[in-house]
Design a protein around this motif. Structure first.
Motif, PDB file in Angstrom:
ATOM      1  N   GLY A 190       0.806  -1.222   0.000  1.00 55.80           N
ATOM      2  CA  GLY A 190       0.000   0.000   0.000  1.00 55.80           C
ATOM      3  C   GLY A 190       0.834   1.265   0.000  1.00 55.80           C
ATOM      4  N   ASP A 191       2.135   1.142   0.314  1.00 58.04           N
ATOM      5  CA  ASP A 191       3.006   2.320   0.277  1.00 58.04           C
ATOM      6  C   ASP A 191       3.054   2.893  -1.137  1.00 58.04           C
ATOM      7  OD1 ASP A 191       3.719   2.505   2.915  1.00 58.04           O
ATOM      8  OD2 ASP A 191       5.621   1.427   2.706  1.00 58.04           O
ATOM      9  N   ARG A 192       3.087   4.234  -1.210  1.00 59.48           N
ATOM     10  CA  ARG A 192       3.120   4.913  -2.500  1.00 59.48           C
ATOM     11  C   ARG A 192       4.568   5.138  -2.943  1.00 59.48           C
ATOM     12  NH1 ARG A 192      -1.960   7.082  -3.464  1.00 59.48           N
ATOM     13  NH2 ARG A 192      -3.357   6.992  -1.673  1.00 59.48           N
ATOM     14  N   ILE A 193       4.770   5.033  -4.257  1.00 56.71           N
ATOM     15  CA  ILE A 193       6.111   5.154  -4.836  1.00 56.71           C
ATOM     16  C   ILE A 193       6.173   6.388  -5.720  1.00 56.71           C
ATOM     17  CG2 ILE A 193       7.878   3.999  -6.230  1.00 56.71           C
ATOM     18  CD1 ILE A 193       7.166   2.616  -3.580  1.00 56.71           C
ATOM     19  N   VAL A 194       7.250   7.172  -5.553  1.00 58.77           N
ATOM     20  CA  VAL A 194       7.484   8.354  -6.398  1.00 58.77           C
ATOM     21  C   VAL A 194       8.910   8.306  -6.925  1.00 58.77           C
ATOM     22  CG1 VAL A 194       5.836   9.767  -5.116  1.00 58.77           C
ATOM     23  CG2 VAL A 194       8.250   9.737  -4.421  1.00 58.77           C
ATOM     24  N   THR A 195       9.184   9.118  -7.936  1.00 57.95           N
ATOM     25  CA  THR A 195      10.549   9.159  -8.471  1.00 57.95           C
ATOM     26  C   THR A 195      11.501   9.762  -7.425  1.00 57.95           C
ATOM     27  OG1 THR A 195       9.987  11.252  -9.544  1.00 57.95           O
ATOM     28  CG2 THR A 195       9.901   9.278 -10.899  1.00 57.95           C
ATOM     29  N   SER A 196      12.715   9.266  -7.431  1.00 61.14           N
ATOM     30  CA  SER A 196      13.701   9.642  -6.414  1.00 61.14           C
ATOM     31  C   SER A 196      14.260  11.048  -6.651  1.00 61.14           C
ATOM     32  CB  SER A 196      14.848   8.630  -6.442  1.00 61.14           C
ATOM     33  OG  SER A 196      15.958   9.116  -5.715  1.00 61.14           O
ATOM     34  N   PRO A 197      14.602  11.767  -5.577  1.00 61.19           N
ATOM     35  CA  PRO A 197      15.261  13.063  -5.755  1.00 61.19           C
ATOM     36  C   PRO A 197      16.677  12.913  -6.307  1.00 61.19           C
ATOM     37  CG  PRO A 197      15.184  12.468  -3.423  1.00 61.19           C
ATOM     38  CD  PRO A 197      14.336  11.466  -4.150  1.00 61.19           C
ATOM     39  N   PHE A 198      17.187  11.700  -6.309  1.00 53.26           N
ATOM     40  CA  PHE A 198      18.539  11.471  -6.830  1.00 53.26           C
ATOM     41  C   PHE A 198      18.541  10.919  -8.251  1.00 53.26           C
ATOM     42  CE2 PHE A 198      18.812  10.770  -2.162  1.00 53.26           C
ATOM     43  CZ  PHE A 198      19.475  11.953  -1.854  1.00 53.26           C
ATOM     44  N   SER A 199      17.358  10.786  -8.872  1.00 53.55           N
ATOM     45  CA  SER A 199      17.303  10.302 -10.248  1.00 53.55           C
ATOM     46  C   SER A 199      17.936  11.322 -11.179  1.00 53.55           C
ATOM     47  CB  SER A 199      15.848  10.062 -10.672  1.00 53.55           C
ATOM     48  OG  SER A 199      15.792   9.758 -12.053  1.00 53.55           O
ATOM     49  N   THR A 200      18.721  10.852 -12.122  1.00 54.79           N
ATOM     50  CA  THR A 200      19.351  11.760 -13.092  1.00 54.79           C
ATOM     51  C   THR A 200      18.537  11.880 -14.377  1.00 54.79           C
ATOM     52  OG1 THR A 200      20.652   9.940 -13.993  1.00 54.79           O
ATOM     53  CG2 THR A 200      21.659  11.230 -12.216  1.00 54.79           C
ATOM     54  N   ILE A 201      17.503  11.070 -14.540  1.00 56.88           N
ATOM     55  CA  ILE A 201      16.756  11.095 -15.806  1.00 56.88           C
ATOM     56  C   ILE A 201      15.281  11.467 -15.628  1.00 56.88           C
ATOM     57  CG2 ILE A 201      18.267   9.494 -17.017  1.00 56.88           C
ATOM     58  CD1 ILE A 201      16.394   7.246 -16.333  1.00 56.88           C
ATOM     59  N   PHE A 202      14.800  11.583 -14.373  1.00 59.24           N
ATOM     60  CA  PHE A 202      13.415  11.985 -14.131  1.00 59.24           C
ATOM     61  C   PHE A 202      13.367  13.052 -13.050  1.00 59.24           C
ATOM     62  CE2 PHE A 202      12.893   7.602 -15.687  1.00 59.24           C
ATOM     63  CZ  PHE A 202      12.024   7.828 -16.743  1.00 59.24           C
ATOM     64  N   PRO A 203      12.437  14.004 -13.155  1.00 57.61           N
ATOM     65  CA  PRO A 203      12.250  14.958 -12.063  1.00 57.61           C
ATOM     66  C   PRO A 203      11.814  14.223 -10.789  1.00 57.61           C
ATOM     67  CG  PRO A 203      11.076  15.659 -14.051  1.00 57.61           C
ATOM     68  CD  PRO A 203      11.528  14.254 -14.281  1.00 57.61           C
ATOM     69  N   ALA A 204      12.132  14.763  -9.633  1.00 57.98           N
ATOM     70  CA  ALA A 204      11.788  14.124  -8.359  1.00 57.98           C
ATOM     71  C   ALA A 204      10.307  14.280  -8.053  1.00 57.98           C
ATOM     72  CB  ALA A 204      12.615  14.746  -7.236  1.00 57.98           C
ATOM     73  N   GLY A 205       9.762  13.266  -7.365  1.00 57.01           N
ATOM     74  CA  GLY A 205       8.413  13.382  -6.814  1.00 57.01           C
ATOM     75  C   GLY A 205       7.279  13.054  -7.757  1.00 57.01           C
ATOM     76  N   ILE A 206       7.561  12.502  -8.948  1.00 58.73           N
ATOM     77  CA  ILE A 206       6.474  12.124  -9.856  1.00 58.73           C
ATOM     78  C   ILE A 206       5.838  10.829  -9.347  1.00 58.73           C
ATOM     79  CG2 ILE A 206       5.917  11.335 -12.194  1.00 58.73           C
ATOM     80  CD1 ILE A 206       8.108  13.129 -13.229  1.00 58.73           C
ATOM     81  N   ALA A 207       4.512  10.789  -9.266  1.00 58.22           N
ATOM     82  CA  ALA A 207       3.821   9.577  -8.806  1.00 58.22           C
ATOM     83  C   ALA A 207       4.088   8.426  -9.767  1.00 58.22           C
ATOM     84  CB  ALA A 207       2.328   9.845  -8.709  1.00 58.22           C
ATOM     85  N   VAL A 208       4.319   7.252  -9.208  1.00 64.22           N
ATOM     86  CA  VAL A 208       4.629   6.073 -10.028  1.00 64.22           C
ATOM     87  C   VAL A 208       3.604   4.958  -9.814  1.00 64.22           C
ATOM     88  CG1 VAL A 208       6.328   4.262 -10.456  1.00 64.22           C
ATOM     89  CG2 VAL A 208       7.091   6.605 -10.057  1.00 64.22           C
ATOM     90  N   GLY A 209       3.385   4.554  -8.548  1.00 63.52           N
ATOM     91  CA  GLY A 209       2.469   3.451  -8.269  1.00 63.52           C
ATOM     92  C   GLY A 209       2.452   3.144  -6.788  1.00 63.52           C
TER      93      GLY A 209
END
Length: 252
Positions: A190-209
């Motif tokens: 049930g935990d929500r997943i977002v893009t990491s603040p350390f990702s080099t190819i995606f902005p941080a905090g985008i909802a994923v699943g």
């Protein structure tokens, strides 16, 4: 007068009535056994084989009703996409999905905007719900997109609640797997997943699943099955965000 002469006169007098009655009975039996298809065919033949006007009108009405229903569905999808776009903090370009391969359904899609709208390789692809993928290459008016469900896709992500981090890997299906860095991550279904603040190819905090299940026995660290928010399996419209990848951090 003999009996034969009487019978001959009776037959001559009632012959037409007897033969008429036999004919009517025979016709009734025949129509019952053939369900009157002969009459229907005869009726069509008299019409010169033309389809009745009422049938043509019904067919046209069904076609128009289908077209109206399709337009209503597309209108709802566009309205949903517009509402999602207006809430996004990122500048995006809306476009249609032009195609995808039936044999590689979860791998790539082609969309209807490219370099003419400022889209570049590495641009982020979104849909109502969250992350969908990233652009691999472009032409002036099209882009090829690698979906997050492709087995070669790897996205740095984070558990929204506990900030536990890992890599989201595509499985070639509607689900993805989160490989944690920590051997004992703070995570639960049930935990929500977002893009990491350390990702080099995606902005941080985008909802994923969100987390569906966790395999605590996986090595070298636990893995979690993630159900994506965005309907990757039935995308018709997407949003493109031209995103310049951050330079990777260098070790001191």
């Amino acid at each position: 007068m003999t009996r034969f002469e009487l019978l001959r006169r009776w037959w001559q007098r009632y012959t037409s009535q007897i033969l008429g009655g036999v004919g009517v009975v025979s016709l009734a039996v025949y129509l019952q056994t053939t369900q009157a298809w002969v009459l229907r065919e005869l009726y069509r033949g008299l019409q010169g084989g033309r389809v009745p006007d009422t049938r043509l009108a019904d067919s046209r009405l069904q076609e128009l009703e289908t077209q109206v229903q399709e337009l209503q569905i597309q209108n709802r999808q566009l309205q949903q996409l517009l509402n999602y776009q207006q809430k996004m903090p990122l500048a995006t370009v809306a476009t249609t999905v032009l195609g995808r391969s039936a044999g590689h359904w979860w791998h790539q899609i082609w969309v209807g905007e490219g370099s003419a709208k400022g889209i570049t390789p590495g641009s982020v692809v979104l849909a109502p719900g969250g992350l969908v993928g990233r652009v691999l290459d472009v032409t002036p008016h099209t882009s090829r997109v690698l979906l997050v469900t492709d087995p070669s896709s790897k996205v740095g992500v984070m558990v929204n609640r506990s900030r536990a981090m890992g890599i989201l890997v595509g499985q070639g299906t509607g689900q993805t797997v989160l490989e944690f860095f920590d051997k004992n991550p703070d995570v639960k279904p049930g935990d929500r997943i977002v893009t990491s603040p350390f990702s080099t190819i995606f902005p941080a905090g985008i909802a994923v699943g969100q987390i569906e299940s966790i395999d605590w026995r996986a090595m070298p660290a636990p893995q979690a099955t993630v159900q994506l928010y965005a309907p990757v399996e039935r995308l018709e419209w997407v949003l493109l965000h031209s995103y310049g990848a951050k330079p990777a951090l260098l070790a001191p």
